[in-house]
Design a protein around this motif. Structure first.
Motif, PDB file in Angstrom:
ATOM      1  N   LYS A 239       0.802  -1.222   0.000  1.00 16.97           N
ATOM      2  CA  LYS A 239       0.000   0.000   0.000  1.00 16.97           C
ATOM      3  C   LYS A 239       0.838   1.276   0.000  1.00 16.97           C
ATOM      4  N   ILE A 448     -11.494  -1.415  15.816  1.00 11.21           N
ATOM      5  CA  ILE A 448     -10.935  -1.367  14.462  1.00 11.21           C
ATOM      6  C   ILE A 448     -12.046  -1.258  13.429  1.00 11.21           C
ATOM      7  N   ASP A 449     -13.184  -1.915  13.676  1.00 11.86           N
ATOM      8  CA  ASP A 449     -14.313  -1.816  12.742  1.00 11.86           C
ATOM      9  C   ASP A 449     -14.852  -0.387  12.672  1.00 11.86           C
ATOM     10  N   GLU A 451     -13.129   2.406  13.207  1.00 16.05           N
ATOM     11  CA  GLU A 451     -12.121   3.423  12.927  1.00 16.05           C
ATOM     12  C   GLU A 451     -12.350   4.076  11.567  1.00 16.05           C
ATOM     13  N   ASP A 452     -11.750   5.215  11.383  1.00 21.29           N
ATOM     14  CA  ASP A 452     -11.764   5.901  10.088  1.00 21.29           C
ATOM     15  C   ASP A 452     -10.734   5.218   9.194  1.00 21.29           C
ATOM     16  N   LYS A 453     -11.209   4.553   8.129  1.00 19.03           N
ATOM     17  CA  LYS A 453     -10.307   3.781   7.283  1.00 19.03           C
ATOM     18  C   LYS A 453      -9.330   4.667   6.514  1.00 19.03           C
ATOM     19  N   HIS A 454      -9.601   5.938   6.438  1.00 24.04           N
ATOM     20  CA  HIS A 454      -8.644   6.848   5.806  1.00 24.04           C
ATOM     21  C   HIS A 454      -7.480   7.156   6.756  1.00 24.04           C
ATOM     22  N   PRO A 456      -6.436   4.905   9.808  1.00 29.41           N
ATOM     23  CA  PRO A 456      -6.597   3.773  10.740  1.00 29.41           C
ATOM     24  C   PRO A 456      -5.774   3.947  12.006  1.00 29.41           C
ATOM     25  N   ALA A 490      -1.979  -1.024  10.709  1.00 28.01           N
ATOM     26  CA  ALA A 490      -2.739   0.166  10.336  1.00 28.01           C
ATOM     27  C   ALA A 490      -2.476   0.578   8.898  1.00 28.01           C
ATOM     28  N   ARG A 493      -4.463  -1.323   6.465  1.00 26.32           N
ATOM     29  CA  ARG A 493      -5.917  -1.150   6.579  1.00 26.32           C
ATOM     30  C   ARG A 493      -6.375   0.172   5.962  1.00 26.32           C
ATOM     31  N   LYS A 494      -5.422   0.970   5.541  1.00 21.79           N
ATOM     32  CA  LYS A 494      -5.762   2.287   5.013  1.00 21.79           C
ATOM     33  C   LYS A 494      -6.460   2.171   3.673  1.00 21.79           C
ATOM     34  N   GLU A 495      -7.523   2.952   3.491  1.00 19.83           N
ATOM     35  CA  GLU A 495      -8.265   2.985   2.245  1.00 19.83           C
ATOM     36  C   GLU A 495      -8.149   4.371   1.621  1.00 19.83           C
TER      37      GLU A 495
END
Length: 496
Positions: A239, A448-449, A451-454, A456, A490, A493-495
């Motif tokens: 990523k 974690i569910d 959290e803000d994925k932008h 993490p 983390a 997991r970032k989107e």
């Protein structure tokens, strides 16, 4: 060196054959118990499946009738001394003057349970699908054998992870087919055009690229995705999106389209077809726990309690021998064989019955220890529980509890769980209360569910949040629990 003799005494702990067989039966899940019983029925002609209407004994009565001799030297196959002068009376008549049957299931089991069947899914396997497609290629006998060897070398996920040199060696030594890596590679390229897309890939990168190339005409997004996986595969899986954007000079929207195209691909092309679909394997519960107006009730799956009995034919032979006045050597040898088989059958039935008792005892202890969970289904109310707790409650050995917990399932109102799921270590809170690590993992998973994925949450931040809730936990423990939950770090997991 001079030879000499000496006399020594040794104290050894040795499992009896009965104990060994019971331990093996405990490990057998319900789905495989019928197969194990079938094997015993084939090996021992004195053992037969019983019928409910013909057997009226309860499990307790059966237990008394099957008392195992206290002599440690008891042998299921019979020693010469034991069968030297066979007494067949105990094999013929019971207390009421009738020929006795043996069973391991009482009359309290509902008849409908006996009619339950394990659902089976009938369809072609992944290998059948690929082999059928070989017929569409114009191959001579030589190349067809090579293609068959390649298909046979595919693993469960549809990948070809064997070296080409190993495939060439197998063809040469086992089928006398001489080839080289270049020819094998050319046939692999043809097989890679088969369905499902991605089959016969050597690694994940090649698998994804094969699928994208099938879609190359769908637009610029697919072309960009092919370029990203070809040139920046390592950066993509880690990523490092900024490096990809700089290298290909693409904007955020184009990168999002690339990610969108890639995440739709199948990383295991063979894993969702036919017999290879591990995700759809059927679980047959060993126990049922029901909530009856606030009272928990536990029952065994009917398949754990098959009806077994001694063969009528064998008992008739024993009666004929007992009535006969002339007993020659051949008849004596025959009755010794019959007694051996009947003893073996009685022993096996007793082991099945002991298996039932052990399973119910263990599950009962787990149910009472985790009573709040079975009533509410809330993971946060689960108590710390280790194998030793159940062993002390049941009086069983820890290894016995472990055998039961590792291979058995229980069906509840909230889903089906492996018994091992209910075991967890304890963790102290600020108030000194002992809580289950399962509770901490559930809270961690919820954090974690949410959290803000932008942006993490890092392990350090998650540790601070848990400490703020009163859980005394270190960052390395949070990282361990996160890995056990199969949650990446983390950055991964970032989107976008």
């Amino acid at each position: 060196m001079a030879l000499g003799q000496s006399l020594q005494q040794k104290l050894l702990q040795k499992l009896s054959p009965q104990q060994i067989q019971l331990m093996k039966l405990l490990q057998v899940p319900t789905a495989n118990l019928e197969e194990r019983i079938k094997e015993e029925l084939e090996e021992n002609p004195a053992l037969e499946m019983g019928e409910d209407e013909d057997n009226k004994e309860t499990a307790d009565e059966m237990k008394d009738e099957f008392e195992t001799p206290e002599n440690d030297d008891f042998e299921v196959d019979g020693s010469a001394e034991e069968y030297e002068d066979p007494d067949v009376s105990e094999y013929i008549v019971d207390d009421d003057g009738e020929i006795a049957d043996y069973k391991v299931k009482d009359d309290n089991y509902p008849e409908m349970d006996d009619k339950q069947t394990i659902p089976m899914k009938l369809e072609n396997s992944f290998f059948d699908l690929v082999l059928n497609q070989l017929g569409m290629l114009e191959l001579d006998d030589h190349r067809f054998k090579i293609a068959e060897q390649i298909v046979g070398s595919l693993d469960d996920d549809g990948y070809l992870r064997r070296d080409l040199s190993s495939i060439a060696d197998d063809l040469a030594f086992r089928q006398n087919v001489m080839t080289d890596e270049k020819e094998i590679e050319s046939i692999i390229k043809e097989i890679q055009q088969f369905d499902p897309p991605g089959v016969a890939a050597r690694d994940l990168q090649e698998c994804l690229l094969l699928q994208l190339k099938r879609k190359s005409s769908e637009g610029i997004g697919v072309q960009l995705a092919i370029e990203v996986l070809s040139k920046y595969y390592d950066e993509f899986i880690k990523k490092h999106y900024d490096k990809i954007q700089r290298g290909l000079n693409i904007n955020d929207e184009q990168l999002k389209e690339v990610v969108h195209q890639i995440i739709k691909l199948n990383p295991k092309p063979g894993g969702n077809i036919g017999e290879m679909n591990k995700a759809e394997s059927y679980i047959v519960p060993d126990f049922y726990v029901l909530n009856n107006n606030g009272m928990l009730e536990i029952s065994l799956n009917a398949r754990n309690a098959p009806d077994l009995k001694i063969s009528e034919g064998y008992k008739e032979m024993m009666k004929e021998y007992d009535k006969g006045s002339k007993k020659d050597k051949r008849q004596k040898e025959a009755v010794i064989f019959i007694k051996q088989k009947i003893d073996s059958a009685k022993w096996f039935i007793e082991m099945i019955q002991q298996r039932q008792q052990t399973l119910l005892s263990t599950m009962g202890a787990i149910m009472h220890h985790q009573e709040e969970f079975f009533l509410t289904g809330d993971v946060l109310v689960m108590k710390p529980m280790i194998l030793k707790d159940i062993a002390e409650r049941t009086g069983l050995d820890i290894s016995t509890v472990s055998r039961v917990a590792n291979s058995k399932f229980v069906q509840t109102e909230f889903g089906t769980y492996r018994l091992k799921y209910f075991f967890s270590e304890s963790l102290s809170t600020d108030s000194g209360e002992e809580v289950s690590t399962r509770e901490v993992k559930e809270i961690l998973n919820n954090m974690i569910d949410a959290e803000d994925k932008h942006k993490p949450l890092s392990d350090e931040f998650l540790t601070d949040m848990l400490n703020a809730k009163g859980y005394n936990i270190a960052r390395r423990t949070v990282a361990k629990y996160r890995e056990q939950l199969n949650i990446p770090v983390a950055r991964l997991r970032k989107e976008l």
